[in-house]
Enzyme design. Structure first.
Site: not given
Length: 768
Positions: A673, A716
């Site tokens: 990611s 996140k």
């Protein structure tokens, strides 16, 4: 004689211990328990001597024989009540020269009784004679066990032989005491020789009598005769057999499966034929205690009204609406189906978000007993399935132990930290859990210790984990995953006000009128002193505030402490964290802010890229995993293949070394990611155009410049929110995950969905 030494004195009733033997006995009198406790200061050693009058409860130093044996405690087993069972090894004979009482314990100053050897020929003659008599005893159907006879036959030391013979022979306490205190070896051998002759003669007479009697009694009379003999033997040994009768009554009165009941009765029958001093007697006694203590049919009634269960969840936890909704559905189905074949719930999330407390609330909501077993660090399969009772120190596994602790067959059973289970040469505990957590199999779960099937189908199993990565797929397949993510600052504030502050205030002995903590102070603690997904660190800080308040109030200088955001630093010291500490301080070249998922919640990381003159080498540092390294190379390849469109001379790559670094080098990092974050920092380094400080990003990059979806978007986003990031670039395919993010976070952050890395560059790098 030997040197003088001090040992705690333990008096036995009707029993004499000898060196070179290992025996079991129960201790219950306060003076004896005190001696056992004091033995820890004497290398687990005791001076054990016989009591002159076995029926006397309270004794003085005048009530015991002065000759005894110094023993080493090998094992202590707790029995019901205040009684303990000791396993001791006899070390040497000793004579008490002085006895004194210290802190409720008799301390004996003893001198070792050293064997006095005389005429070797005479000793050898008596020794051989005793062994010959022993052979005659063996051939005359001895009442001595084969192990005892074998030990005596193998013995080559006269004094050891005397000790063993005195231990195994059924002789009076006074005779044993005489053998114990006798110093001359030849005299001891003479006494043993006489005792063995007496034993042989008694056995011959018994055999003759039994032969005559056996010819004149039928089967029923024989049974009666044997039972009367058994009672007489128990009476002579000081055991009237009441214990076995009580156990039999309990077993027959227990509502347990027929197979389990038959097993208990069979083991009880074996135990009744053993001497209480036999090690196997203790093994079977402990086994029967376990079988009687395990719940076989005891069952608690579930809460009748679902609304009452829902209210408990609401009272115990703030937020977690989707979790509560799913649990409410679960409880509704559970009540309608009766709990059979119920799915196994697995709560997954970072530490401190309330996984264990939710499981406890489910138990309270249902009105069931709650038991928690931690499986963190368990490596041995026997921890789950138990050990066979033939092993020393054997006991059931954690599942059966938990059921005993629960006291009912339908508890809420929490298996905590199942992701921390590991395997080694002793087996795979996770594999052993497959049967436990499979509704189709756990109705006949067999623990190696109890050796009969046990029904676990009515148990409501709940598991917790910080991460699913380390849980084996077959085990994961048996569980329904419910994710618990981190809390927003607003949720943390409410949790602190409703639960943490009252709980820590009470724990520190404070009243509500003695301390007040404002909302602004709680917000300041959350922002400046914690950086976590859960609330465990927040609770510690509130606890620290309460402790400071307790000190000030105890001094009498103040009657109340008001904690505000103004005086918080005086109480807790300087702030540990700055809200925007994880973001870039300004627009920088070759540095970009990424978002990452960890087992303790989301976090931010700054990726730095330095381009310097070289030979085209790529250097990756920061303890990066293989997947992250591959993402870095994919980002470099994409930028290099499209260098012309970004105004970069392609030949520049051949004479430039690229160093990619992710700070906090001691922390392992992996995953795809960070791909677009690396690409952004690399392009910024080659074009010398700065990356905007107010933007963070997450997404996987491909060689064609596509941005692929990632996981953990909620964690996140919360991490970006915590440090004050206002713009977050996400893969377009992750837009569906935005609904899982709290509304307050969605309103504070501008999410920019992208499908191409070019869009990332245009939003993140100035002048692209």
């Amino acid at each position: 004689m030997g040197k003088f030494e001090d040992f705690p004195l333990l008096a036995l009733r009707g029993r004499v211990l000898f060196p070179d033997t290992t025996v079991n006995f129960d201790v219950g009198r306060p003076i004896s328990i005190s001696a056992v406790k004091s033995s820890a200061e004497y290398e687990s050693r005791l001076f054990v001597c016989a009591q002159k009058q076995s029926d006397k409860e309270d004794i003085t130093d005048e009530d015991v024989y002065t000759a005894g044996t110094v023993v080493k405690i090998r094992q202590i087993t707790r029995l019901p009540g205040s009684t303990v069972r000791l396993t001791v090894e006899g070390l040497f004979r000793a004579q008490a020269r002085q006895v004194r009482k210290e802190n409720g314990t008799y301390i004996a100053t003893v001198e070792e009784i050293v064997p006095v050897r005389g005429d070797k020929s005479l000793e050898e003659a008596y020794f051989r004679t005793s062994k010959e008599i022993l052979k005659d005893i063996t051939s005359t159907d001895s009442r001595l066990s084969k192990d005892a006879l074998s030990a005596l036959d193998r013995c080559s030391d006269p004094d050891v032989f005397v000790n063993l013979a005195a231990h195994y022979l059924q002789i009076k306490t006074e005779q044993k005491q005489d053998l114990l205190q006798c110093a001359r070896t030849v005299d001891r051998l003479k006494k043993v020789d006489k005792l063995l002759n007496d034993e042989l003669e008694i056995m011959r007479l018994e055999r003759k009598i039994n032969t005559v009697v056996r010819q004149n009694i039928d089967k029923n009379q024989k049974e009666y005769y044997l039972r009367e003999q058994l009672k007489a033997i128990h009476s002579e040994l000081g055991d009237d057999g009441e214990e076995c009768d009580e156990l039999k009554e309990k077993i027959e009165g227990m509502d347990m499966p027929e197979e389990a009941k038959n097993k208990c009765l069979k083991e009880l029958s074996r135990m009744s034929r053993m001497q209480t001093s036999s090690p196997d007697y203790n093994v079977l006694r402990v086994y029967l205690d376990w079988m009687l203590d395990i719940p076989w049919s005891e069952c608690t009634e579930d809460t009748e009204v679902l609304a009452d269960a829902v209210k408990v969840l609401e009272d115990d936890h703030y937020g977690l609406e989707k979790i509560k909704e799913r649990i409410t559905e679960y409880l509704a189905v559970l009540k309608r189906t009766g709990g059979h074949n119920a799915p196994i719930l697995c709560f997954v999330g970072p530490p401190g978000v309330g996984k264990t407390s939710i499981a406890s609330s489910i138990a309270r909501a249902l009105g069931r007993n709650f038991v928690r077993m931690s499986f963190g660090g368990v490596k041995d399969e026997a921890e789950v399935r138990g050990h066979r009772k033939t092993y020393v120190g054997a006991m059931p596994g954690r599942i059966i132990s938990g059921m005993k602790k629960a006291g009912s067959i339908n508890p809420v059973f929490l298996l905590d930290e199942v992701d921390k289970i590991s395997s080694d040469m002793r087996g795979d505990p996770a594999g052993a859990l497959l049967e436990v957590l499979d509704p189709a199999q756990n109705s006949t779960f067999v623990d190696r210790y109890i050796e009969v099937p046990y029904d676990l189908s009515k148990v409501l199993f709940i598991t917790t984990a910080n991460s699913l990565d380390t849980i084996p797929v077959p085990l994961l397949d048996r569980m329904e995953i419910i994710e618990l993510t981190g809390y927003t600052p607003e949720e943390k504030r409410e949790i602190a006000k409703r639960y943490l502050v009252p709980r820590r205030r009470e724990a520190n002995g404070l009243k509500a009128s003695e301390i007040s903590i404002t909302d602004r102070a709680i917000d300041a603690i959350i922002d400046g002193y914690t950086m976590e997904a859960g609330v465990r660190g927040l609770e510690r800080k509130i606890d620290a505030v309460c402790r400071k308040a307790a000190v000030k109030l105890s001094d009498g200088k103040a009657k109340k402490l008001s904690v505000t955001d103004k005086n918080l630093e005086e109480i807790l010291g300087s702030k540990r964290y700055v809200r925007d500490g994880g973001a870039l301080k300004g627009d920088e070249v070759g540095a970009a802010t990424g978002l990452a998922w960890t087992s303790v919640g989301g976090t931010t990381l700054t990726i730095e890229v330095s381009a310097m003159q070289g030979k085209g080498d790529v250097l990756l540092t920061g303890k990066l995993g293989d997947v992250m390294k591959e993402s870095a190379r994919a980002a470099i390849s994409y930028i290099r293949s499209n260098s012309a469109s970004y105004g970069i001379d392609n030949s520049l790559f051949e004479k430039t070394d690229i160093h990619i670094h992710v700070p906090e080098g001691a922390t392992p990092k992996d995953g795809p990611s960070a791909g677009i974050t690396m690409a952004t920092a690399i392009l910024s380094a080659f074009t010398h155009k700065p990356v905007k400080k107010s933007i963070a990003m997450t997404g996987e990059i491909t060689l064609r410049g596509k941005v692929l979806p990632i996981g953990g978007l909620k964690e996140k986003a919360l991490a970006a929110y915590r440090i004050g990031i206002h713009d977050v670039i996400i893969p377009a395919e992750n837009q569906k995950d935005l609904e899982d993010i709290p509304k307050s976070v969605r309103e504070s952050i501008n999410f920019i969905p992208v499908t191409e890395v070019d869009t990332v560059f245009k939003n993140a790098i100035q002048g692209i």
